[in-house]
Design an enzyme around this catalytic site. Structure first.
Site, PDB file in Angstrom:
ATOM      1  N   HIS A 177       0.834  -1.197   0.000  1.00  0.00           N
ATOM      2  CA  HIS A 177       0.000   0.000   0.000  1.00  0.00           C
ATOM      3  C   HIS A 177       0.872   1.252   0.000  1.00  0.00           C
ATOM      4  CE1 HIS A 177      -2.790   2.879   2.307  1.00  0.00           C
ATOM      5  NE2 HIS A 177      -3.194   2.856   1.059  1.00  0.00           N
TER       6      HIS A 177
ATOM      7  N   GLU B 242       2.220   1.837  -3.402  1.00  0.00           N
ATOM      8  CA  GLU B 242       1.191   2.463  -4.249  1.00  0.00           C
ATOM      9  C   GLU B 242       1.201   3.979  -4.071  1.00  0.00           C
ATOM     10  OE1 GLU B 242      -2.888   3.997  -3.347  1.00  0.00           O
ATOM     11  OE2 GLU B 242      -3.011   1.836  -2.998  1.00  0.00           O
ATOM     12  N   HIS B 243       1.259   4.450  -2.814  1.00  0.00           N
ATOM     13  CA  HIS B 243       1.299   5.886  -2.538  1.00  0.00           C
ATOM     14  C   HIS B 243       2.519   6.549  -3.177  1.00  0.00           C
ATOM     15  CE1 HIS B 243      -1.632   6.996   0.826  1.00  0.00           C
ATOM     16  NE2 HIS B 243      -1.966   5.760   0.486  1.00  0.00           N
TER      17      HIS B 243
ATOM     18  N   LEU C  77     -31.127  -8.989   4.300  1.00  0.00           N
ATOM     19  CA  LEU C  77     -30.321 -10.197   4.117  1.00  0.00           C
ATOM     20  C   LEU C  77     -29.526 -10.064   2.826  1.00  0.00           C
ATOM     21  CD1 LEU C  77     -31.419 -13.874   4.644  1.00  0.00           C
ATOM     22  CD2 LEU C  77     -30.324 -13.218   2.497  1.00  0.00           C
TER      23      LEU C  77
ATOM     24  N   LEU D 188     -28.387   6.611 -19.424  1.00  0.00           N
ATOM     25  CA  LEU D 188     -29.673   7.248 -19.162  1.00  0.00           C
ATOM     26  C   LEU D 188     -29.775   7.771 -17.736  1.00  0.00           C
ATOM     27  CD1 LEU D 188     -32.044   4.734 -20.957  1.00  0.00           C
ATOM     28  CD2 LEU D 188     -32.200   7.202 -21.254  1.00  0.00           C
TER      29      LEU D 188
END
Length: 947
Positions: A69, A72-73, A320, A860
């Site tokens: 992580h 990634e930064h 649920l 749409l």
């Protein structure tokens, strides 16, 4: 055309495409092992690219959690070719784009979108992430604070806490049992104590895993396929193939020690949830038959005789969900999750018993080919009439598909069911047994009953073996007479005809009916040409929001209505026909959307129920208690959410606080609600929009049907003179208000600065939007990257009821006073930043923002939303984008400087400032909830009215 590095090519005719997909595709397998998908769309007004690296946090070194992580930064903060830290982000932002990245257990994904002229420049900067990142010492030292701030913003978030707990209680020797986000402790403090240089580890991680042979790339642009090929290959051909093998975890993280267990957990919010989890093998390879989804569809069904219907009838649950958690090579989890009522907390074992009884019924009945074929028909229909996706989301989605599906299936892999495999359905069904189950129960009532604390988030929990007697009950529970397979779906559309174009139809919505009771806007779709339509109606009533009691009763009425109609409308939802009924500022909003074939049937049923509704006393008590918990749980939302909430409360003419609503709901009875409903409906005015595949005649028929049904119930028109339209409070020249409030959950603070600029108009809209566009990346670079003020930094526009202003917001671990000081220092520095801009810089930003504003809706739904916002805001500027962009193109650097000097600068004559500080009570013992006004930040005057 470049071809020297291409090993295999898949041309457009090899791909399975949806009926309306006019884009051209080319798949490439390159000699460095990278899979590339090129998409040529001459009509696109946004270009986009994404790259997926088949490595995530499960490959972190065991003693450096969060390294993937962190990597990634760091890739955003400079490369050999582009060493300036904000070069990539500045280029993308200036060209009207956005960018982001994410890290999961097995994948790291990077993506961006820009206006088409900026694609090549953005790709060049993007490619360098994977070729030659710098990982400079200074950036590494600073960015670890951003990772730590990101973790801190998640610490009290129940979703993050429970996700980490699920990993923590897995096999401790398995790579799944990791802390993926990382924090300062794992990435700096402890490594330093061991003599480990995190920067060296980042370089080693990137060198080891960032290999072209486990990367997939998707690029979408206006260019032809040959032009895209010539643009992309020379850039990404330089990514090195290190022949990395994609990890496969054949051993499941939920082994024999982890099954047949119950985990009880104390949440931050007042939640009551139950999750029933079974470990299953990786079934991604069987995507053509979707055996897992077949079972998830039946277990999660909400129609008559379903598991959900039986549990709700007993008063144990409200919702649920069934889903299969994947994204990891080698294993998956099959999960059924419910929210629990108070009574449901006492029947957890009974809920699991009913679940096993439903599974036993499925075993007894066996796989049903008609159910498979029904869903096969629905999935084929969905794919056939698929909406065109947003370019950035589309390329992200496709890079994921490239990692999972065969090249020719990347467009349709999860959308089309092609093989009926009852053997696979039975194989998975055979795994959903008591011997492999794990139960997670989350509730505040477990406070004081736990014996462990999760290390990174501090979640209190306890793991215990499920009693053998309980397991034996589940093994022998057989079936239940009320649990049956669903009936065939009557809402599946059969008519997909596209209506003929209306003669002399307006290019924008137009009024086709205007009476004392209603006004109807109509627009026939002439762009997307799909068999779908959107019906939007606002029912204005005097009583809906007149005070906290009436607001609560309106919410409870709508909640009870949706609850009672759920079994009927669930079949429509499966068939692609949806409705919602919500509270609005002035009454009720009814929306029906999806395939137009049977919309009138659904709308008529909704109105019949709506006008003849009887409240179920048992369900009322459950729904009221659930609503009260929702109100009280707002206290646990993040500080930046509180900041936005209080800004809205302070500026809005009439709005009730969560506290006022919570106090008012207690005494409301079922009889009160039943008596209120006819009063709510006694006088109404309807404003509506019908848009999509329909005709004026059909649209009028729908509105007339609604009106006739209202008149039959003696509903009278609500005169315009009695319709109230709320306003915003006006801040005067030189006003500066400060509102401070504490919160008890988070250790972080949040600061929001709102500079009100006045009433919306074409001119004021465009100068404000251009100003915010010009400073957006500068704000992020200064406050987040350089000063590390916090992970959450936002600058932008706040608009409400026709009034607007600039918003600057930060969530921070610093004090609120310090944060506001640095935010004001930033605003002060904007003057020098603007002075140094060239006219070319301003022109690039104007072009970038114009491209963003003129980006045509891709579906749409988005177009309908833009029209409906104009109607509900009562501005009716349906051609706003074209009108405002024409004015935008006339703006200059001088206009920006004048705007800054008159409304933003600290000593600006027309500066109108409201600041909100949300601070932790652990830091400030007591902060009075008052607003104080200061002149030049010094002399206080008496507070204005307490909110």
């Amino acid at each position: 055309m470049v071809s020297s590095t291409i090993e295999k090519t898949y041309e457009d005719d090899k791909f399975i495409k949806s009926e309306g997909d006019k884009r051209k595709y080319r798949g490439l397998e390159v000699s460095n092992g990278m899979k590339i998908l090129l998409i040529s769309d001459p009509e696109t007004d946004k270009s986009a690219a994404a790259i997926d690296v088949h490595i995530g946090d499960m490959c972190d070194p065991k003693d450096l959690p969060g390294l993937a992580h962190f990597c990634e930064h760091m890739l955003f903060l400079g490369t050999t070719k582009y060493p300036q830290e904000n070069e990539y982000s500045k280029f993308v932002t200036n060209h009207g784009g956005t960018y982001n990245a994410s890290t999961s257990p097995e994948h790291t994904n990077f993506h961006f979108e820009v206006n088409p002229p900026g694609l090549q420049g953005a790709l060049d900067r993007f490619a360098q992430f994977f070729i030659s990142p710098l990982f400079t010492p200074s950036a590494t030292e600073r960015e670890v604070n951003a990772v730590n701030s990101e973790h801190n913003k998640n610490i009290q978030d129940d979703n993050w806490r429970l996700q980490q707990l699920e990993r923590t209680v897995s096999d401790p020797s398995h790579d799944y049992c990791r802390f993926g986000t990382g924090n300062k402790d794992t990435l700096e403090t402890k490594p330093k104590d061991r003599g480990v240089d995190t920067r060296d580890e980042l370089l080693r991680f990137h060198e080891k895993y960032y290999s072209s042979n486990i990367m997939t790339l998707a690029v979408l642009g206006k260019e032809s396929l040959d032009e895209l090929t010539a643009m992309v290959l020379p850039l990404f051909d330089k990514v090195v193939n290190k022949n990395v093998e994609i990890p496969v975890w054949n051993e499941h993280p939920c082994g024999c020690e982890q099954v047949k267990t119950r985990v009880i957990t104390v949440p931050v919010k007042d939640l009551r949830n139950l999750a029933i989890v079974w470990p299953i093998p990786d079934i991604q390879a069987y995507y053509k038959s979707n055996p897992g989804f077949y079972l998830a569809h039946l277990l999660g069904h909400e129609g008559r005789n379903s598991l959900h219907a039986e549990l709700k009838a007993k008063g144990w649950v409200n919702t649920l969900y069934v889903y299969i958690k994947s994204r990891v090579h080698g294993f998956m989890f099959f999960t059924l999750a419910v929210d629990l009522t108070e009574d449901g907390m006492d029947h957890v074992n009974d809920i699991v018993t009913l679940t096993f009884q439903y599974l036993n019924m499925l075993r007894k009945e066996g796989p049903q080919e008609w159910i498979f074929k029904e869903f096969q028909s629905l999935s084929n229909m969905t794919f056939r009439f698929k909406d065109k996706e947003n370019p950035r989301n589309y390329v992200v989605h496709l890079t994921d598909n490239l990692q999972t599906f065969e090249m020719t299936d990347v467009l349709c892999g999860e959308d089309i069911w092609r093989e009926y495999r009852p053997d696979l359905i039975n194989e998975i069904l055979a795994l959903l047994i008591p011997e492999t189950v794990r139960i997670f129960v989350i509730a505040k009532s477990f406070d004081g009953k736990t014996d462990q604390k999760e290390h990174y988030y501090g979640t209190d929990y306890k793991v215990e073996k499920i009693e053998e007697s309980v397991l034996e009950t589940w093994r022998n529970c057989e079936t239940h007479e009320n649990l049956q397979l669903p009936i065939p779906n009557e809402f599946i559309p059969t008519n997909f005809e596209i209506f003929k174009r209306e003669k002399d139809s307006s290019p924008l919505p137009e009024i086709i009916k205007d009476s004392t009771m209603s006004r109807l806007w109509f627009k026939q779709d002439d762009k997307f040409l799909l068999p779908k339509a959107y019906l939007s109606f606002e029912f204005r009533s005097l009583l809906a929001n007149v005070d906290p009691v009436h607001t609560n009763m309106t919410v409870l009425f709508l909640s009870a209505f949706r609850d009672a109609l759920n079994e009927y409308t669930y079949h429509a939802e499966i068939a692609g026909l949806f409705y919602s009924l919500d509270i609005t500022s002035y009454g009720l909003g009814l929306y029906v959307q999806g395939y137009n074939d049977k919309q009138s049937v659904l709308l008529k049923k909704i109105m019949e129920k709506f006008l003849n509704f009887t409240v179920d006393p048992k369900r009322f008590a459950i729904l009221k208690e659930s609503y009260s918990r929702t109100l009280s749980n707002f206290a646990a939302e993040q500080p930046h959410q509180h900041t936005m909430y209080y800004l809205t409360i302070l500026m809005t003419e009439q709005m009730w606080t969560k506290t006022q609503l919570l106090e008012a709901v207690e005494d409301i009875t079922c009889d009160d609600l039943q008596a209120f409903i006819p009063l709510l409906l006694s006088k109404m005015y309807i404003e509506g929009l019908v848009y999509g595949n329909t005709s004026q005649e059909k649209a009028l028929d729908l509105l007339n049907m609604i009106e006739d049904m209202l008149l039959e119930k003696s509903v009278k028109p609500l005169p315009h003179s009695q319709q109230r339209f709320y306003r915003e409070h006006q801040l005067l020249d030189g006003d500066h208000y400060l509102y401070k409030v504490t919160q008890d959950v988070w250790s972080s603070s949040a600061v929001g600065i709102y500079l009100q600029t006045g009433v919306q108009s074409t001119q004021s809209n465009m100068i404000l939007e251009l100003f915010c566009q010009v400073i957006k990346e500068f704000c992020f670079t200064v406050l987040r990257t350089q000063e590390q003020l916090g992970y959450l930094v936002h600058s932008g526009i706040r608009r409400s009821r026709g009034v607007q202003g600039m918003l600057l917001m930060v969530q921070t671990d610093h004090s609120a006073d310090h944060a506001e000081g640095r935010m004001e220092a930033f605003l002060h520095s904007v003057k020098n930043y603007l002075d140094n801009l060239t006219e070319d810089d301003v022109s690039v930003n104007i072009q970038g923002w114009a491209g963003k504003r003129l980006e045509a809706p891709k579906e749409l739904l988005t177009q309908n939303y833009k029209y409906w916002v104009e109607i509900t805001s009562q501005q009716y500027n349906f051609d706003r984008d074209n009108i405002e962009v024409e004015y935008l193109k006339t703006l200059t650097k001088a206009d920006l400087i004048n705007f800054y000097n008159t409304t933003v600068a600290y000593d600006a004559i027309s500066r109108h400032k409201l600041t909100v500080h949300v601070v932790p009570s652990s830091v400030v013992q007591k902060v009075n909830e008052t607003c104080t006004k200061t002149q030049e930040g010094l002399s206080p005057i008496p507070p204005f009215q307490k909110v």
